[in-house]
Enzyme design. Structure first.
Site, PDB file in Angstrom:
ATOM      1  CG  HIS A   1      60.858  73.202  62.750  1.00  0.00           C
ATOM      2  ND1 HIS A   1      61.595  72.077  62.452  1.00  0.00           N
ATOM      3  CD2 HIS A   1      61.395  73.716  63.881  1.00  0.00           C
ATOM      4  CE1 HIS A   1      62.528  71.907  63.399  1.00  0.00           C
ATOM      5  NE2 HIS A   1      62.435  72.891  64.262  1.00  0.00           N
ATOM      6  CB  THR A   2      57.651  77.236  57.663  1.00  0.00           C
ATOM      7  OG1 THR A   2      58.757  78.115  57.839  1.00  0.00           O
ATOM      8  CG2 THR A   2      56.616  77.499  58.752  1.00  0.00           C
TER       9      THR A   2
ATOM     10  CB  SER B   1      89.918  75.239  56.770  1.00  0.00           C
ATOM     11  OG  SER B   1      89.343  75.823  57.933  1.00  0.00           O
TER      12      SER B   1
ATOM     13  N   GLY C   1      78.424  75.493  63.957  1.00  0.00           N
ATOM     14  CA  GLY C   1      77.493  74.599  64.646  1.00  0.00           C
ATOM     15  C   GLY C   1      76.572  75.290  65.635  1.00  0.00           C
TER      16      GLY C   1
ATOM     17  CG  LEU D   1      74.377  81.932  64.239  1.00  0.00           C
ATOM     18  CD1 LEU D   1      75.349  82.891  64.918  1.00  0.00           C
ATOM     19  CD2 LEU D   1      72.981  82.558  64.190  1.00  0.00           C
TER      20      LEU D   1
ATOM     21  CG  ASP E   1      70.383  77.408  56.350  1.00  0.00           C
ATOM     22  OD1 ASP E   1      69.344  78.007  56.683  1.00  0.00           O
ATOM     23  OD2 ASP E   1      70.871  76.476  57.014  1.00  0.00           O
TER      24      ASP E   1
HETATM   25  P1  ADP Z   1      76.097  75.557  61.117  1.00  0.00           P
HETATM   26  O1  ADP Z   1      75.814  75.620  59.660  1.00  0.00           O
HETATM   27  O2  ADP Z   1      74.895  75.804  61.966  1.00  0.00           O
HETATM   28  O3  ADP Z   1      77.252  76.427  61.543  1.00  0.00           O
HETATM   29  P2  ADP Z   1      76.762  72.850  60.436  1.00  0.00           P
HETATM   30  O4  ADP Z   1      77.046  71.641  61.262  1.00  0.00           O
HETATM   31  O5  ADP Z   1      75.684  72.787  59.428  1.00  0.00           O
HETATM   32  O6  ADP Z   1      76.540  74.059  61.467  1.00  0.00           O
HETATM   33  O7  ADP Z   1      78.095  73.267  59.653  1.00  0.00           O
HETATM   34  C1  ADP Z   1      79.322  73.418  60.341  1.00  0.00           C
HETATM   35  C2  ADP Z   1      80.450  72.788  59.526  1.00  0.00           C
HETATM   36  O8  ADP Z   1      80.782  73.618  58.386  1.00  0.00           O
HETATM   37  C3  ADP Z   1      81.754  72.702  60.304  1.00  0.00           C
HETATM   38  O9  ADP Z   1      81.790  71.552  61.138  1.00  0.00           O
HETATM   39  C4  ADP Z   1      82.776  72.617  59.174  1.00  0.00           C
HETATM   40  O10 ADP Z   1      82.827  71.305  58.645  1.00  0.00           O
HETATM   41  C5  ADP Z   1      82.174  73.535  58.116  1.00  0.00           C
HETATM   42  N1  ADP Z   1      82.762  74.894  58.221  1.00  0.00           N
HETATM   43  C6  ADP Z   1      82.157  76.038  58.588  1.00  0.00           C
HETATM   44  N2  ADP Z   1      83.008  77.084  58.565  1.00  0.00           N
HETATM   45  C7  ADP Z   1      84.223  76.587  58.171  1.00  0.00           C
HETATM   46  C8  ADP Z   1      85.541  77.145  57.958  1.00  0.00           C
HETATM   47  N3  ADP Z   1      85.787  78.444  58.156  1.00  0.00           N
HETATM   48  N4  ADP Z   1      86.524  76.297  57.538  1.00  0.00           N
HETATM   49  C9  ADP Z   1      86.255  74.984  57.342  1.00  0.00           C
HETATM   50  N5  ADP Z   1      85.064  74.422  57.524  1.00  0.00           N
HETATM   51  C10 ADP Z   1      84.062  75.186  57.944  1.00  0.00           C
HETATM   52 MG    MG Z   2      74.496  74.310  58.573  1.00  0.00          MG
END
Ligand code: ADP
Ligand code: MG
Length: 349
Positions: A38-39, A71, A125, A128, A175
């Site tokens: 949170h920085t 995907s 989600g 990471l 990120d």
């Molecule tokens: P985090 O970045 O923490 O994993 P986010 O909600 O920010 O969570 O991002 C997740 C989203 O990124 C997924 O819901 C999807 O829309 C997209 N995503 C991540 N990896 C893939 C993949 N291999 N194929 C398609 N979409 C992906």
């Molecule tokens: Mg994310």
């Protein structure tokens, strides 16, 4: 576990089976934040590391202006016409690909069309950053198939804008930046104001172990926005007396002590977290430079306490994982990682 080489070959073969061509493959890592939570949106310091989970984008150029993106996780193919006057997000995974393509085009990169196949093993989600890995790998693939070089700093900024402006998530630069610049065996300390960074050695005596609570509390996004608003409120109040203050980054503990009475108690505690967390990141960088892992671990523990008590973004599951880890012999430190109310802990072991 599949080797990296086997994963590369799998990406190429799956691509060949769908598109009938042999692609080049671009890979970007997810990340874990070791300390500095949170920085980022307070223009402060963070210290993430790239992890051995990635998104791969296999790609070939097309002779039109279409992106065909498949995907494998979602078993779905999406067509995006880059010449359409009406490109908009659909609340769908393809928004990340659309977003980076739109930002590249808006910043003057005339893209060719491309066939894209997306594979990934970053847990989705879980904090990471599968989203940044997807954006960065897609950005590399789109630039390369269009015959253009990659400027990693510019790409990281465009990925942040894609997520802010197209996907609609208010995320910081950390990120995509660490996905672009992270190196194996090293942590990356980033100054989110200047984008200056330092790669710091993480001794091979230590392993980074991520534990996933597998929970996601509904509080997560609402509280995130509230914390951001509280920090903005603090800056508004403090900058009346301290005109040099543009962000909590500019406030010292002495400043805070002087102006305690002007802040609501909860806002005061949010400030105390941000200010002490920035100091902990600097100390943690020092500890890594000296290979002082016990000190690094203590700072992680202090960071967790501050996030739990002052910033109030932990939850029972994260606290339990940290408490259990801290009791294990051989664990230097443990803390929640990411925005809070869900996701993972990071342990230096
Ligand atoms: P985090 O970045 O923490 O994993 P986010 O909600 O920010 O969570 O991002 C997740 C989203 O990124 C997924 O819901 C999807 O829309 C997209 N995503 C991540 N990896 C893939 C993949 N291999 N194929 C398609 N979409 C992906
Ligand atoms: Mg994310």
């Amino acid at each position: 576990m599949m080797t990296e080489k086997a994963k590369l070959q799998e990406a190429q073969e799956q691509f060949k089976a769908r598109f009938g061509q042999w692609p080049r493959v671009y890979r970007a890592p997810g990340r874990v934040n070791l300390i500095g939570e949170h920085t980022d949106y307070n223009e402060g310091l963070v210290m993430p590391a790239a992890i051995q989970f990635h998104v791969w984008v296999a790609a070939t150029a097309r002779n039109d202006h279409k992106l065909l993106a498949h995907s494998t996780i979602f078993s779905e193919i999406v067509e995006i016409d880059l010449q359409s006057q009406d490109l908009r997000p659909k609340n769908h995974w393809s928004d990340y690909v659309l977003g980076i393509a739109m930002m590249l085009e808006q910043s003057g990169h005339a893209l060719r069309g491309a066939n894209l196949m997306i594979l990934g093993d970053v847990p989705i989600g879980s904090g990471l950053s599968s989203s940044a890995a997807l954006e960065v790998a897609s950005g590399f693939a789109l630039l390369a198939t269009s015959g253009m070089p990659v400027d990693r700093t510019e790409l990281a900024k465009l990925c942040q804008r894609a997520e802010n402006e197209v996907v609609g998530a208010r995320v910081g630069i950390m990120d995509p930046f660490v996905s672009c610049f992270g190196c194996s065996g090293q942590a990356l300390m980033l100054d989110c104001r200047t984008l200056q960074y330092d790669l710091l050695p993480v001794s091979s005596e230590a392993q980074l172990v991520i534990c996933n609570t597998m929970v996601k509390h509904s509080l997560a996004s609402g509280e995130y926005n509230t914390r951001r608003a509280e920090c903005e409120e603090a800056v508004r109040v403090l900058s009346r007396c301290l005109p040099h203050v543009r962000a909590l980054r500019d406030v010292t503990l002495a400043d805070l002590a002087h102006h305690t009475g002007e802040l609501q108690p909860s806002v005061y505690r949010r400030c105390r977290h941000v200010i002490t967390e920035n100091l902990r990141v600097t100390d943690a960088a020092d500890a890594l430079r000296k290979n002082d892992l016990p000190k690094f671990g203590r700072l992680m523990g202090e960071s967790h306490c501050s996030l739990r008590q002052d910033y109030e973004v932990s939850c029972a599951e994260l606290d339990l994982l940290v408490e259990l880890a801290q009791k294990q012999p051989g664990v230097y430190g443990s803390r929640m990682t990411g925005g809070g109310f869900r996701g993972c802990t990071i342990n230096v072991v």
